[in-house]
Design an enzyme around this catalytic site. Structure first.
Site, PDB file in Angstrom:
ATOM      1  N   ASP A  62       0.120  -7.670   1.499  1.00  0.00           N
ATOM      2  CA  ASP A  62       0.533  -6.271   1.581  1.00  0.00           C
ATOM      3  C   ASP A  62       2.051  -6.123   1.601  1.00  0.00           C
ATOM      4  OD1 ASP A  62       0.113  -3.563   1.550  1.00  0.00           O
ATOM      5  OD2 ASP A  62      -0.141  -3.364   3.716  1.00  0.00           O
TER       6      ASP A  62
ATOM      7  N   HIS B  46       0.822  -1.224   0.000  1.00  0.00           N
ATOM      8  CA  HIS B  46       0.000   0.000   0.000  1.00  0.00           C
ATOM      9  C   HIS B  46       0.851   1.268   0.000  1.00  0.00           C
ATOM     10  CE1 HIS B  46       0.423  -0.120   4.541  1.00  0.00           C
ATOM     11  NE2 HIS B  46       0.482   1.189   4.339  1.00  0.00           N
TER      12      HIS B  46
ATOM     13  N   SER C  23       4.814   2.675   7.876  1.00  0.00           N
ATOM     14  CA  SER C  23       4.446   1.518   7.066  1.00  0.00           C
ATOM     15  C   SER C  23       5.619   1.053   6.213  1.00  0.00           C
ATOM     16  CB  SER C  23       3.271   1.864   6.152  1.00  0.00           C
ATOM     17  OG  SER C  23       2.090   2.048   6.895  1.00  0.00           O
TER      18      SER C  23
END
Length: 478
Positions: free
Chosen positions: A152, A122, A230
């Site tokens: 992911d 993402h 992230s």
């Protein structure tokens, strides 16, 4: 005479008692000692175990050997101004050319001195340009090697020398309460380190619920993680990579107590496949599963709350071929006990299609063992190679069962499992569309699509059935 004798004895007794008391006080009473406290501290400081450098409660060594392996990932999405007739009518000509790019940021982890960097899908999804900034401030344009939306995970590569990779640890060995550290770039603040403990394992948050066959078995920690973390590293106190920080549980978008990381056991398998094949070799059992809860146990008359309940077995899938049935309760995979859907997904994700696993199930109170030959998402045991044609289409596919074909009234077809930037998205083909033919030729597999497109020139005509049962046609140029 008697009175005098009595008084004499009384006086003697009193004097004797007084002499006895004085003697006891003199020779037998413990002597009181007055002790004066010195002016300095009353207690000498003693180092507690684990507080020396490099021990469990001192993180400097772990951070020192890990910090240079965590990078800053910056992304750009280029776009053009959209023509708006109303704007031109009221305000005149619109600005032409490209609009300012959409900027994004995140983190990544160097896992090889050859330039491979792992991050979250993402973070880079839909980007036109990805730039990696090392901890020593060097910048490199990164190439996307591959990505796996179901976990992911994305893999980048930069052409750089003198890279310090982070070693893989063992996320299975993590214990609840164990110290871990998160390293990343929250809010574009580079090389930020936070500490916390492992507060849960195999946590399913529903973050990837839009991804069919998505794997969620997160490590939950209370190490502070914020936007920009992230793709960053979760390390243990030995400086080993045990997870990739991915998400936070928050109503505000900022850290509010818990963060979640993808276990490195999943990351390592995905990265290895992307490097070797360009695509993840995802193995599945071919079952639909549910957690065994008190309500389910009462409904299904299950004697003990354990394992994972099999609610449906797919036709032609690995589990059905092995003999597993709907209503079975999966207890273990290759001697690894599973007590939640997340644990089962994580256990199976470590294997590749074609590998054999021993699955223990409980059926009618009796334990049974089955040897299951795992299959891929297309229903076979073959290696799935990265396809440039499928990248152009921007779609992934999955097979249809015979029952689904009958219910849809088609003799052949393949379902669109996911759609990203590509030809399908531009013409309006969405997830769930049943593709039955390409250029008037029937298709029933990904190989059929590739074979037809390789032999085609110019335009492409797609025929199929929408989710509402309506036959639809789409056309585009290659």
């Amino acid at each position: 005479m008697k009175i005098r004798r009595f008084l004499g004895l009384f006086v003697v007794a009193v004097l004797g008692g007084m002499i006895a008391i004085l003697a006891y006080a003199k020779w037998f009473q413990p002597e009181s000692v007055v002790v004066e406290m010195p002016a300095q501290e009353r207690f000498e400081y003693v180092s507690l175990p684990g507080m020396v450098e490099g021990s469990a409660l001192d993180f400097t060594t772990a951070v020192r050997q890990s910090i240079d392996a965590v990078v800053h990932v910056k992304t750009k999405v280029f776009r053009e101004y959209q023509v708006n007739p109303l704007y031109e009518f009221f305000f005149g000509d619109q600005p032409g050319g490209e609009a300012p790019p959409i900027l994004g940021f995140g983190s990544g982890v160097i896992i090889s001195d050859k330039g491979y960097i792992v991050t979250n899908n993402h973070v880079i999804e839909g980007s036109d340009e990805v730039v990696v900034v090392l901890n020593d401030k060097r910048e490199f344009t990164a190439a996307l090697i591959g990505a796996d939306p179901t976990t992911d995970i994305a893999l980048l590569k930069v052409d750089a020398k003198q890279l310090i990779p982070l070693k893989f640890g063992n996320s299975d060995a993590l214990s609840l309460g164990e110290w871990v550290l998160a390293i990343g770039n929250p809010y574009n603040l580079t090389s930020t380190v936070t500490a916390g403990i492992v507060s849960a394992k195999a946590r399913n948050m529903g973050i990837l619920r839009t991804q069919e066959f998505g794997i969620e078995s997160f490590i939950q920690t209370d190490a502070a993680v914020n936007p920009g973390n992230s793709g960053g590293a979760l390390i243990n106190t030995r400086g080993e990579l045990v997870g990739i920080n991915t998400a936070i549980a928050s109503r505000t978008g900022a850290f509010s107590g818990y963060s979640f990381a993808i276990p490195v056991t999943i990351v390592e398998k995905v990265v290895k496949d992307l490097i070797e094949f360009g695509a993840v070799q995802r193995a599945i059992l071919g079952v639909e599963i549910r957690d065994v809860t008190a309500e389910l146990a009462q409904e299904k008359n299950i004697d003990q709350i354990e394992g994972v309940y099999v609610s449906m077995v797919r036709e032609g899938g690995a589990a059905r071929q092995a003999g597993i049935r709907a209503g079975d309760i999966i207890i273990a995979v290759d001697n690894v006990r599973v007590n939640s859907t997340a644990e089962l997904q994580e256990a199976v994700s470590k294997y590749s299609p074609g590998q054999k696993v021993q699955v223990i199930v409980k059926r009618d109170g009796t334990l049974k063992q089955y040897e299951v030959i795992l299959r891929n998402l297309e229903g076979s045991t073959e290696v799935i190679q990265k396809s440039d044609l499928l990248e152009v289409l921007g779609a992934t596919f999955e097979p249809l069962s015979e029952r689904e074909k009958q219910s849809l009234g088609v003799q052949n077809g393949i379902r669109v499992k996911s759609v990203k930037q590509g030809k399908f998205m531009k013409v309006g083909i969405r997830e769930g569309f049943i593709l039955t033919s390409v250029n008037k030729k029937p298709v029933g597999s990904v190989k059929d699509i590739e074979s037809i497109l390789n032999d085609s020139e110019g335009g492409v005509i797609i025929e199929g059935v929408d989710h509402n049962g309506i036959h639809s046609y789409y056309a585009f140029g290659m």
